[in-house]
Scaffold this motif. Sequence first.
Motif, PDB file in Angstrom:
ATOM      1  N   LEU A  36     -16.445  30.603  42.434  1.00  0.00           N
ATOM      2  CA  LEU A  36     -15.559  31.183  43.432  1.00  0.00           C
ATOM      3  C   LEU A  36     -14.240  31.638  42.814  1.00  0.00           C
ATOM      4  O   LEU A  36     -13.697  32.675  43.207  1.00  0.00           O
ATOM      5  N   CYS A  37     -13.728  30.909  41.839  1.00  0.00           N
ATOM      6  CA  CYS A  37     -12.456  31.328  41.240  1.00  0.00           C
ATOM      7  C   CYS A  37     -12.626  32.638  40.460  1.00  0.00           C
ATOM      8  O   CYS A  37     -11.733  33.480  40.445  1.00  0.00           O
ATOM      9  N   GLU A  38     -13.789  32.841  39.860  1.00  0.00           N
ATOM     10  CA  GLU A  38     -14.050  34.112  39.177  1.00  0.00           C
ATOM     11  C   GLU A  38     -14.187  35.247  40.194  1.00  0.00           C
ATOM     12  O   GLU A  38     -13.674  36.352  39.973  1.00  0.00           O
ATOM     13  N   LEU A  39     -14.865  34.977  41.299  1.00  0.00           N
ATOM     14  CA  LEU A  39     -14.948  35.974  42.368  1.00  0.00           C
ATOM     15  C   LEU A  39     -13.557  36.307  42.901  1.00  0.00           C
ATOM     16  O   LEU A  39     -13.235  37.470  43.122  1.00  0.00           O
ATOM     17  N   SER A  40     -12.737  35.291  43.072  1.00  0.00           N
ATOM     18  CA  SER A  40     -11.392  35.482  43.582  1.00  0.00           C
ATOM     19  C   SER A  40     -10.567  36.370  42.658  1.00  0.00           C
ATOM     20  O   SER A  40      -9.894  37.304  43.109  1.00  0.00           O
ATOM     21  N   ASP A  41     -10.612  36.090  41.376  1.00  0.00           N
ATOM     22  CA  ASP A  41      -9.856  36.902  40.422  1.00  0.00           C
ATOM     23  C   ASP A  41     -10.413  38.318  40.311  1.00  0.00           C
ATOM     24  O   ASP A  41      -9.665  39.284  40.218  1.00  0.00           O
ATOM     25  N   ALA A  42     -11.725  38.456  40.332  1.00  0.00           N
ATOM     26  CA  ALA A  42     -12.349  39.773  40.188  1.00  0.00           C
ATOM     27  C   ALA A  42     -12.082  40.658  41.406  1.00  0.00           C
ATOM     28  O   ALA A  42     -11.801  41.849  41.260  1.00  0.00           O
ATOM     29  N   LEU A  43     -12.162  40.088  42.599  1.00  0.00           N
ATOM     30  CA  LEU A  43     -11.944  40.874  43.803  1.00  0.00           C
ATOM     31  C   LEU A  43     -10.476  40.892  44.228  1.00  0.00           C
ATOM     32  O   LEU A  43     -10.109  41.584  45.169  1.00  0.00           O
ATOM     33  N   PRO A  94     -23.863  54.892  46.826  1.00  0.00           N
ATOM     34  CA  PRO A  94     -22.618  55.398  46.227  1.00  0.00           C
ATOM     35  C   PRO A  94     -21.418  54.487  46.497  1.00  0.00           C
ATOM     36  O   PRO A  94     -21.323  53.853  47.544  1.00  0.00           O
ATOM     37  N   ASP A  95     -20.528  54.455  45.540  1.00  0.00           N
ATOM     38  CA  ASP A  95     -19.286  53.682  45.628  1.00  0.00           C
ATOM     39  C   ASP A  95     -18.137  54.649  45.340  1.00  0.00           C
ATOM     40  O   ASP A  95     -17.577  54.658  44.251  1.00  0.00           O
ATOM     41  N   PRO A  96     -17.788  55.499  46.319  1.00  0.00           N
ATOM     42  CA  PRO A  96     -16.830  56.571  46.068  1.00  0.00           C
ATOM     43  C   PRO A  96     -15.442  56.093  45.639  1.00  0.00           C
ATOM     44  O   PRO A  96     -14.728  56.809  44.948  1.00  0.00           O
ATOM     45  N   ASP A  97     -15.056  54.892  46.032  1.00  0.00           N
ATOM     46  CA  ASP A  97     -13.747  54.359  45.646  1.00  0.00           C
ATOM     47  C   ASP A  97     -13.786  53.602  44.322  1.00  0.00           C
ATOM     48  O   ASP A  97     -12.769  53.072  43.880  1.00  0.00           O
ATOM     49  N   ASN A  98     -14.966  53.514  43.718  1.00  0.00           N
ATOM     50  CA  ASN A  98     -15.162  52.791  42.449  1.00  0.00           C
ATOM     51  C   ASN A  98     -14.688  51.342  42.506  1.00  0.00           C
ATOM     52  O   ASN A  98     -14.212  50.798  41.501  1.00  0.00           O
ATOM     53  N   LEU A  99     -14.834  50.714  43.667  1.00  0.00           N
ATOM     54  CA  LEU A  99     -14.430  49.306  43.797  1.00  0.00           C
ATOM     55  C   LEU A  99     -15.256  48.405  42.888  1.00  0.00           C
ATOM     56  O   LEU A  99     -14.726  47.451  42.311  1.00  0.00           O
ATOM     57  N   THR A 100     -16.540  48.710  42.760  1.00  0.00           N
ATOM     58  CA  THR A 100     -17.404  47.873  41.929  1.00  0.00           C
ATOM     59  C   THR A 100     -16.913  47.874  40.490  1.00  0.00           C
ATOM     60  O   THR A 100     -16.812  46.817  39.862  1.00  0.00           O
ATOM     61  N   GLN A 101     -16.583  49.041  39.967  1.00  0.00           N
ATOM     62  CA  GLN A 101     -16.109  49.119  38.582  1.00  0.00           C
ATOM     63  C   GLN A 101     -14.745  48.462  38.419  1.00  0.00           C
ATOM     64  O   GLN A 101     -14.481  47.805  37.412  1.00  0.00           O
ATOM     65  N   THR A 102     -13.878  48.602  39.404  1.00  0.00           N
ATOM     66  CA  THR A 102     -12.567  47.948  39.362  1.00  0.00           C
ATOM     67  C   THR A 102     -12.733  46.432  39.388  1.00  0.00           C
ATOM     68  O   THR A 102     -12.116  45.716  38.593  1.00  0.00           O
ATOM     69  N   ASP A 103     -13.591  45.941  40.298  1.00  0.00           N
ATOM     70  CA  ASP A 103     -13.849  44.498  40.382  1.00  0.00           C
ATOM     71  C   ASP A 103     -14.469  43.990  39.089  1.00  0.00           C
ATOM     72  O   ASP A 103     -14.086  42.934  38.574  1.00  0.00           O
ATOM     73  N   PHE A 104     -15.411  44.758  38.547  1.00  0.00           N
ATOM     74  CA  PHE A 104     -16.091  44.329  37.321  1.00  0.00           C
ATOM     75  C   PHE A 104     -15.138  44.337  36.128  1.00  0.00           C
ATOM     76  O   PHE A 104     -15.216  43.463  35.266  1.00  0.00           O
ATOM     77  N   ALA A 105     -14.218  45.269  36.079  1.00  0.00           N
ATOM     78  CA  ALA A 105     -13.219  45.302  34.993  1.00  0.00           C
ATOM     79  C   ALA A 105     -12.353  44.044  35.047  1.00  0.00           C
ATOM     80  O   ALA A 105     -12.067  43.423  34.009  1.00  0.00           O
ATOM     81  N   ARG A 106     -11.951  43.633  36.265  1.00  0.00           N
ATOM     82  CA  ARG A 106     -11.174  42.391  36.391  1.00  0.00           C
ATOM     83  C   ARG A 106     -12.030  41.185  36.014  1.00  0.00           C
ATOM     84  O   ARG A 106     -11.549  40.240  35.389  1.00  0.00           O
ATOM     85  N   PHE A 107     -13.316  41.224  36.378  1.00  0.00           N
ATOM     86  CA  PHE A 107     -14.220  40.126  36.022  1.00  0.00           C
ATOM     87  C   PHE A 107     -14.361  40.019  34.507  1.00  0.00           C
ATOM     88  O   PHE A 107     -14.348  38.925  33.954  1.00  0.00           O
ATOM     89  N   ARG A 108     -14.506  41.150  33.817  1.00  0.00           N
ATOM     90  CA  ARG A 108     -14.644  41.120  32.348  1.00  0.00           C
ATOM     91  C   ARG A 108     -13.421  40.480  31.701  1.00  0.00           C
ATOM     92  O   ARG A 108     -13.548  39.751  30.717  1.00  0.00           O
ATOM     93  N   LYS A 109     -12.230  40.729  32.246  1.00  0.00           N
ATOM     94  CA  LYS A 109     -11.015  40.086  31.718  1.00  0.00           C
ATOM     95  C   LYS A 109     -11.047  38.585  31.999  1.00  0.00           C
ATOM     96  O   LYS A 109     -10.552  37.792  31.201  1.00  0.00           O
ATOM     97  N   ARG A 110     -11.601  38.220  33.135  1.00  0.00           N
ATOM     98  CA  ARG A 110     -11.632  36.806  33.552  1.00  0.00           C
ATOM     99  C   ARG A 110     -12.703  36.009  32.816  1.00  0.00           C
ATOM    100  O   ARG A 110     -12.502  34.848  32.469  1.00  0.00           O
ATOM    101  N   VAL A 111     -13.856  36.633  32.549  1.00  0.00           N
ATOM    102  CA  VAL A 111     -14.995  35.914  31.985  1.00  0.00           C
ATOM    103  C   VAL A 111     -14.722  35.439  30.551  1.00  0.00           C
ATOM    104  O   VAL A 111     -15.347  34.480  30.100  1.00  0.00           O
TER     105      VAL A 111
END
Length: 133
Positions: A36-43, A94-111
């Motif tokens: 959950l803490c990784e989800l929290s930081d990523a999102l 489709p993810d027109p706002d690129n939220l998935t990539q933004t969330d995943f970029a934060r996750f990569r920093k967190r992981v």
Amino acid sequence: MHRVNIALHELFSALSDPYRIRIVRLILEAKDELCLCELSDALDEPEYKLSRHVKILKSVGLLKSVRDGKWIYHSLVKNHNYLKAILKAIAMFPDPDNLTQTDFARFRKRVVKRSNGRCTVPARVLEVTEKRA
């Protein structure tokens, strides 16, 4: 075997929330279980808010959880063809706002803070709280 008897409308109702879609997409993209803490930081959302969404996704059989010490790791349930089809559709949509990539970029920093593949650092609770104030 993970088995949940759930009505189709309940499954789609659970997927009707943007945060729950973001959680599913992030776990799909990460191809791993997340705490959950990784989800929290990523999102970039507080744990208490995401905890409710995780509970709903678990209640309809989309997520499963495993406890490891004080951490609980969440992953997608993929052992049924209908779930695989739904997850594939979510990934392809489709993810027109690129939220998935933004969330995943934060996750990569967190992981990178993981040790032996496991979370060891709590979420940035203060930073999220200060940002919202």
